[in-house]
Design an enzyme around this catalytic site. Structure first.
Site, mmCIF file in Angstrom:
data_model
loop_
_atom_site.group_PDB
_atom_site.id
_atom_site.type_symbol
_atom_site.label_atom_id
_atom_site.label_comp_id
_atom_site.label_asym_id
_atom_site.label_seq_id
_atom_site.Cartn_x
_atom_site.Cartn_y
_atom_site.Cartn_z
ATOM 1 N N CYS A 64 0.815 -1.224 0.000
ATOM 2 C CA CYS A 64 0.000 0.000 0.000
ATOM 3 C C CYS A 64 0.849 1.274 0.000
ATOM 4 C CB CYS A 64 -0.942 -0.003 1.189
ATOM 5 S SG CYS A 64 -0.135 -0.451 2.731
ATOM 6 N N HIS A 113 -2.838 6.918 2.831
ATOM 7 C CA HIS A 113 -1.388 7.075 2.955
ATOM 8 C C HIS A 113 -0.962 8.279 2.118
ATOM 9 C CE1 HIS A 113 -1.267 3.381 5.033
ATOM 10 N NE2 HIS A 113 -0.646 2.599 4.170
HETATM 11 N N1 LIG Z 1 -4.478 -3.452 6.112
HETATM 12 C C1 LIG Z 1 -3.888 -3.060 4.966
HETATM 13 O O1 LIG Z 1 -4.020 -1.899 4.534
HETATM 14 C C2 LIG Z 1 -3.079 -4.012 4.141
HETATM 15 C C3 LIG Z 1 -2.589 -3.554 2.931
HETATM 16 C C4 LIG Z 1 -1.886 -4.443 2.107
HETATM 17 C C5 LIG Z 1 -1.659 -5.722 2.539
HETATM 18 N N2 LIG Z 1 -2.121 -6.154 3.735
HETATM 19 C C6 LIG Z 1 -1.849 -7.558 4.093
HETATM 20 O O2 LIG Z 1 -3.056 -8.297 4.024
HETATM 21 C C7 LIG Z 1 -3.062 -9.332 5.028
HETATM 22 C C8 LIG Z 1 -4.268 -9.160 5.939
HETATM 23 O O3 LIG Z 1 -4.196 -7.895 6.560
HETATM 24 P P1 LIG Z 1 -5.352 -7.381 7.533
HETATM 25 O O4 LIG Z 1 -4.991 -5.981 7.880
HETATM 26 O O5 LIG Z 1 -6.690 -7.658 6.937
HETATM 27 O O6 LIG Z 1 -5.115 -8.358 8.814
HETATM 28 P P2 LIG Z 1 -6.157 -8.782 9.940
HETATM 29 O O7 LIG Z 1 -7.226 -7.756 10.095
HETATM 30 O O8 LIG Z 1 -5.329 -9.143 11.119
HETATM 31 O O9 LIG Z 1 -6.850 -10.135 9.334
HETATM 32 C C9 LIG Z 1 -6.155 -11.315 9.241
HETATM 33 C C10 LIG Z 1 -6.991 -12.421 8.603
HETATM 34 O O10 LIG Z 1 -6.165 -13.599 8.554
HETATM 35 C C11 LIG Z 1 -6.822 -14.658 9.243
HETATM 36 N N3 LIG Z 1 -5.839 -15.487 9.963
HETATM 37 C C12 LIG Z 1 -5.078 -15.115 11.027
HETATM 38 N N4 LIG Z 1 -4.319 -16.173 11.430
HETATM 39 C C13 LIG Z 1 -4.615 -17.215 10.603
HETATM 40 C C14 LIG Z 1 -4.200 -18.553 10.518
HETATM 41 N N5 LIG Z 1 -3.309 -19.078 11.356
HETATM 42 N N6 LIG Z 1 -4.707 -19.349 9.544
HETATM 43 C C15 LIG Z 1 -5.621 -18.835 8.664
HETATM 44 N N7 LIG Z 1 -6.072 -17.555 8.700
HETATM 45 C C16 LIG Z 1 -5.582 -16.754 9.657
HETATM 46 C C17 LIG Z 1 -7.752 -13.987 10.223
HETATM 47 O O11 LIG Z 1 -8.791 -14.908 10.570
HETATM 48 P P3 LIG Z 1 -9.461 -14.931 12.060
HETATM 49 O O12 LIG Z 1 -10.395 -13.762 12.120
HETATM 50 O O13 LIG Z 1 -10.150 -16.240 12.089
HETATM 51 O O14 LIG Z 1 -8.324 -14.815 13.037
HETATM 52 C C18 LIG Z 1 -8.244 -12.803 9.393
HETATM 53 O O15 LIG Z 1 -9.248 -13.229 8.511
HETATM 54 C C19 LIG Z 1 -1.724 -9.198 5.788
HETATM 55 O O16 LIG Z 1 -0.784 -10.092 5.200
HETATM 56 C C20 LIG Z 1 -1.320 -7.758 5.514
HETATM 57 O O17 LIG Z 1 0.072 -7.592 5.569
HETATM 58 C C21 LIG Z 1 -2.837 -5.335 4.558
#
Ligand SMILES: NC(=O)c1ccc[n+]([C@@H]2O[C@H](COP(=O)([O-])OP(=O)(O)OC[C@H]3O[C@@H](n4cnc5c(N)ncnc54)[C@H](OP(=O)(O)O)[C@@H]3O)[C@@H](O)[C@H]2O)c1
Length: 367
Positions: A160, A253
């Site tokens: 991002c 951002h």
């Molecule tokens: N936020 C942003 O702006 C952004 C931008 C670009 C990329 N990303 C990337 O996108 C990904 C998700 O980000 P997020 O901000 O959405 O994170 P988040 O809110 O912490 O969500 C994480 C997701 O992963 C699942 N998860 C966690 N542990 C797991 C496991 N052991 N096995 C299977 N699923 C699991 C969670 O499920 P449960 O609810 O069941 O725990 C939830 O659905 C990350 O890799 C992050 O680096 C984020």
């Protein structure tokens, strides 16, 4: 483009912040319909509403159509693959686990369009902003050979943080940017958080975001790279140095950028290059494509997060304050929506491009 039927999609990580953004963007999508919601074993078996509980983080309410759907375990690769044409991935697991999981889906002939960073540097995985480097999707042919698949593959979108300046440097390619200094001011939703679960961020700035500076400096070079012998070879220029700072903003951002150009030009020519910059998504009029990818704002106090972050439904880039610099040639300020253009929306636009180019098709199409 007219599809015979909507493509069925799984969202891996559906309960997370990016997952929630995917679901809202896909609620009324003309080409894709979400048929599987998957998350960790902790959420599996619960309804989506129960699994998310108090963790719904967007300002718009949870769409009704998902509330009673049962959440699946992302590790049920065979069963989920049988139900969908492709999947979006946004899971928070170790990089090694994510690489394994995404490859498992690809090998089950289920294309994966990912937000995660785990595969961004796999040489035959395209990392794409569709306005800039859709030609990198051609590497999928080589990736399929490696994976031994007919239709399965992995494609990713970049981090991002780079979306507020990498498109500007691409629009100025003919003027040959060769040195760039950027400071990014990054929203807390980039860490999957809002102010209720990160109260320390109120009235605060944290000058550290783990791993972000390296991504911000290197990922644009893969975007500007070329395909050679079945790999994407990153470009060598521009050299980018970046500092990434977390600021008390929910979404959006901002980047303050200095740039040196080998070819001298004037301000109006640079602004015109931004305003006229368009790519395949605009030519194909893809459903999520912004009509104007980069907008230049002439007011001295723009772009502002509150005013401008939702430009073109969060898919446009706002740029302002372009002026000559006494050390570098030019400086400007860019702004993009980190969970829309920078995450879920960017991935949806990748999937639309892949569908328009027939890399993603209905499973019965028999590739
Ligand atoms: N936020 C942003 O702006 C952004 C931008 C670009 C990329 N990303 C990337 O996108 C990904 C998700 O980000 P997020 O901000 O959405 O994170 P988040 O809110 O912490 O969500 C994480 C997701 O992963 C699942 N998860 C966690 N542990 C797991 C496991 N052991 N096995 C299977 N699923 C699991 C969670 O499920 P449960 O609810 O069941 O725990 C939830 O659905 C990350 O890799 C992050 O680096 C984020």
């Amino acid at each position: 483009m007219k599809l015979d039927r909507k493509l069925k999609v799984a969202v891996l990580g559906a309960t997370g912040m990016v997952g929630q953004r995917f679901l809202t963007l896909l609620e009324e999508h003309p080409w894709f319909e979400v048929s599987v919601l998957a998350a960790s074993p902790r959420s599996a078996g619960k309804t989506y509403e129960e699994a998310v509980g108090g963790r719904w983080k967007l300002e718009t309410p949870m769409p009704g159509r998902y509330q009673a759907m049962q959440v699946r375990n992302v590790n049920e690769v065979d069963a989920i693959s049988q139900q969908v044409d492709f999947c979006f991935s946004a899971v928070d697991m170790t990089k090694e686990e994510i690489r394994g999981l995404e490859e498992a889906y690809a090998r089950r002939e289920t294309p994966v369009v990912s937000n995660n960073s785990a595969h961004r540097w796999t040489p035959d995985v395209p990392m794409v902003i569709p306005e800039i480097n859709p030609q990198h999707f051609e590497i999928i042919r080589d990736q399929r050979k490696r994976l031994g698949t007919r239709r399965g593959f992995i494609a990713v979108k970049p981090n991002c943080s780079i979306q507020s300046y990498a498109p500007v440097l691409a629009a100025w390619k003919e003027f040959e940017p060769y040195e760039v200094i950027a400071t990014t001011y990054q929203a807390i939703s980039g860490a999957g958080k809002n102010f209720s679960d990160w109260p320390e961020m109120k009235s605060n700035i944290i000058p550290y975001i783990g791993g972000e500076e390296e991504k911000s400096e290197k990922e644009p070079l893969k975007l500007y790279g070329r395909i050679e012998h079945g790999e994407i070879v990153p470009a060598l220029t521009p050299k980018i140095s970046c500092q990434c700072i977390r600021v008390p903003v929910l979404d959006g951002h901002t980047a303050a950028v200095f740039v040196k150009l080998r070819k001298k030009t004037d301000r109006e020519t640079l602004i015109r290059a931004l305003e006229e910059y368009a790519g395949l998504p605009q030519r194909l009029e893809l459903p999520s494509a912004p009509k104007q990818f980069i907008r230049y704002l002439r007011e001295e106090n723009r772009p502002q997060v509150r005013e401008d972050v939702n430009l073109e439904n969060g898919m446009g880039i706002s740029v302002g304050r372009l002026r000559e610099d006494s050390v570098y040639d030019w400086k400007f300020v860019g702004l993009s929506h980190n969970t829309v253009r920078g995450a879920a929306g960017g991935a949806v636009l990748c999937a639309e491009t892949l569908t328009a180019l027939s890399y993603i098709e209905p499973k019965e199409a028999g590739r």
